[in-house]
Motif scaffolding. Structure first.
Motif, mmCIF file in Angstrom:
data_model
loop_
_atom_site.group_PDB
_atom_site.id
_atom_site.type_symbol
_atom_site.label_atom_id
_atom_site.label_comp_id
_atom_site.label_asym_id
_atom_site.label_seq_id
_atom_site.Cartn_x
_atom_site.Cartn_y
_atom_site.Cartn_z
ATOM 1 N N ALA A 108 -10.995 3.633 -2.400
ATOM 2 C CA ALA A 108 -11.420 2.972 -1.289
ATOM 3 C C ALA A 108 -11.565 1.415 -1.595
ATOM 4 O O ALA A 108 -10.946 0.785 -0.744
ATOM 5 N N MET A 180 -8.850 1.035 2.157
ATOM 6 C CA MET A 180 -10.166 1.726 2.830
ATOM 7 C C MET A 180 -9.527 2.696 3.869
ATOM 8 O O MET A 180 -10.219 3.945 3.974
ATOM 9 N N LEU A 181 -8.731 2.368 4.932
ATOM 10 C CA LEU A 181 -8.152 3.185 5.787
ATOM 11 C C LEU A 181 -7.432 4.413 5.037
ATOM 12 O O LEU A 181 -7.728 5.741 5.603
ATOM 13 N N TYR A 182 -6.777 4.091 4.027
ATOM 14 C CA TYR A 182 -6.168 5.315 3.454
ATOM 15 C C TYR A 182 -7.098 6.405 2.628
ATOM 16 O O TYR A 182 -7.016 7.461 3.049
ATOM 17 N N HIS A 183 -8.223 5.750 2.051
ATOM 18 C CA HIS A 183 -9.269 6.487 1.578
ATOM 19 C C HIS A 183 -9.988 7.548 2.501
ATOM 20 O O HIS A 183 -10.340 8.570 2.287
ATOM 21 N N ALA A 184 -10.269 6.697 3.532
ATOM 22 C CA ALA A 184 -11.296 7.323 4.647
ATOM 23 C C ALA A 184 -10.316 8.399 5.142
ATOM 24 O O ALA A 184 -10.778 9.682 5.433
ATOM 25 N N ALA A 185 -8.964 8.411 5.601
ATOM 26 C CA ALA A 185 -8.144 9.623 6.024
ATOM 27 C C ALA A 185 -8.085 10.639 5.134
ATOM 28 O O ALA A 185 -8.037 11.529 5.598
ATOM 29 N N HIS A 187 -10.331 11.730 3.348
ATOM 30 C CA HIS A 187 -11.472 12.753 3.477
ATOM 31 C C HIS A 187 -11.164 14.050 4.337
ATOM 32 O O HIS A 187 -11.702 15.253 4.059
ATOM 33 N N TYR A 188 -10.225 13.993 5.366
ATOM 34 C CA TYR A 188 -9.948 15.077 6.033
ATOM 35 C C TYR A 188 -9.318 16.202 5.309
ATOM 36 O O TYR A 188 -9.347 17.350 5.725
ATOM 37 N N SER A 191 -13.371 16.630 1.508
ATOM 38 C CA SER A 191 -14.701 16.716 1.918
ATOM 39 C C SER A 191 -14.837 17.210 3.397
ATOM 40 O O SER A 191 -15.672 18.170 3.651
#
Length: 318
Positions: A108, A180-185, A187-188, A191
């Motif tokens: 992130a 940040m967007l790459y890391h948030a995505a 998660h699907y 986690s």
């Protein structure tokens, strides 16, 4: 590439990431020569598994003895960790050759967090394995085949590509400032997949199943879904009432989950939106898909209001 041309690698941090990457690189023939940690015993544990690797309490000793540093602390410790390091020529020991590059392993955080090293002449980059580290020795074998997201330029980029290949992994590249967007995505696929299992398990427990029995039933289903997605693509792997265009079952399930209260219907409805989108990608979408989409939106108008009224404490007990 011979042993003489391979960069000496060092790690600052001795947690799950280092416990996998350090021995994995060593197995691939790279010299991993230094590990530092706030807890010296942790560094010694990792170093003891490797040939000619020293454990240090002072991270600067890693910089002073390797070519490429992997920085693996928690994200909020990246800046204070790198700010404490000295790169470039040593005033007290001019013959000391310090590390020429440092990378962090966060998915992130931006590479710009390493700017204090860059200002001293070090090359900086990101090396983020898309892998859920469990902390066991099995990680060393399981990481092969995953992807590693790289952000670097020039010689460092070439070096990181070679290191990725040495792990048996695939390189991915993202533009600066987009981590940040790459890391948030991502998660699907990690986690949030667990959160989906947790929701299914929780609902099954209301029917009298134990968590262990529910997981024993649901995990093979998840594994089969992933294999089908790998073989046939996401849209063709989709199953359930949206996939079939089964309006009766869809309406019954939406109604039942609304009756369950809490945010169960809202979560089901939001995920059903995505299922409708996937079903539209099929060469021949279900005939009743538009009707199902309207059912979902009508249910969400109610269930999102219902979910909004849940306090965080009550939601955690659902």
């Amino acid at each position: 590439m011979t042993q003489l041309t391979l960069p000496r690698l060092g790690f600052i941090g001795a947690g799950r990431v280092s416990r996998c990457l350090a021995p994995a690189f060593a197995r691939a023939g790279y010299p991993v020569t230094a590990i530092a940690s706030r807890t010296l015993d942790s560094a010694r544990t990792v170093a003891s598994q490797l040939e000619n690797c020293q454990a240090y309490a002072d991270p600067q000793q890693v910089v002073d003895t390797v070519d490429l540093v992997f920085l693996t602390p928690p994200d909020d410790q990246i800046v204070p960790s790198v700010n404490a390091l000295q790169f470039g020529p040593s005033e007290s020991s001019p013959n000391t050759t310090r590390a020429w590059a440092i990378v962090h392993c966060s998915g992130a955080s931006p590479v710009s967090l390493l700017d204090s090293a860059r200002a001293q002449g070090a090359a900086t980059g990101g090396f983020h394995p898309l892998y859920l580290f469990g902390g066991s020795v099995e990680d060393i074998e399981r990481i092969a085949g995953c992807s590693v997201t790289l952000e670097a330029q020039g010689t460092l980029k070439k070096t990181l590509i070679a290191l990725t290949a040495a792990l048996g992994c695939h390189p991915l590249f993202i533009p600066p400032g987009k981590r940040m967007l790459y890391h948030a995505a991502a998660h699907y696929a990690s986690s949030f997949a667990l959160c989906g299992l947790a929701e299914g398990t929780r609902l099954w427990q209301t029917l009298g199943f134990s968590q262990a029995d529910a997981l024993r039933a649901l995990l093979p289903m998840l594994a089969g879904t992933l294999e089908t997605a790998r073989d046939r693509g996401l849209a063709q792997a989709l199953a359930g009432p949206v996939s079939r265009g089964d309006t009766g079952i869809m309406q019954a399930q939406l109604d039942l989950l609304e009756q369950c209260g809490g945010d169960h219907a809202a979560l089901y409805g939001l995920l059903s939106r995505r299922a409708v989108d996937l079903a539209r990608e099929r060469p021949t979408p279900p005939v009743a898909l538009d009707e199902i989409a309207q059912m979902v939106e009508t249910s969400l108008e109610r269930s999102l209001l219902q979910a909004r009224d849940i306090s965080p404490i009550k939601a955690s007990r659902q």
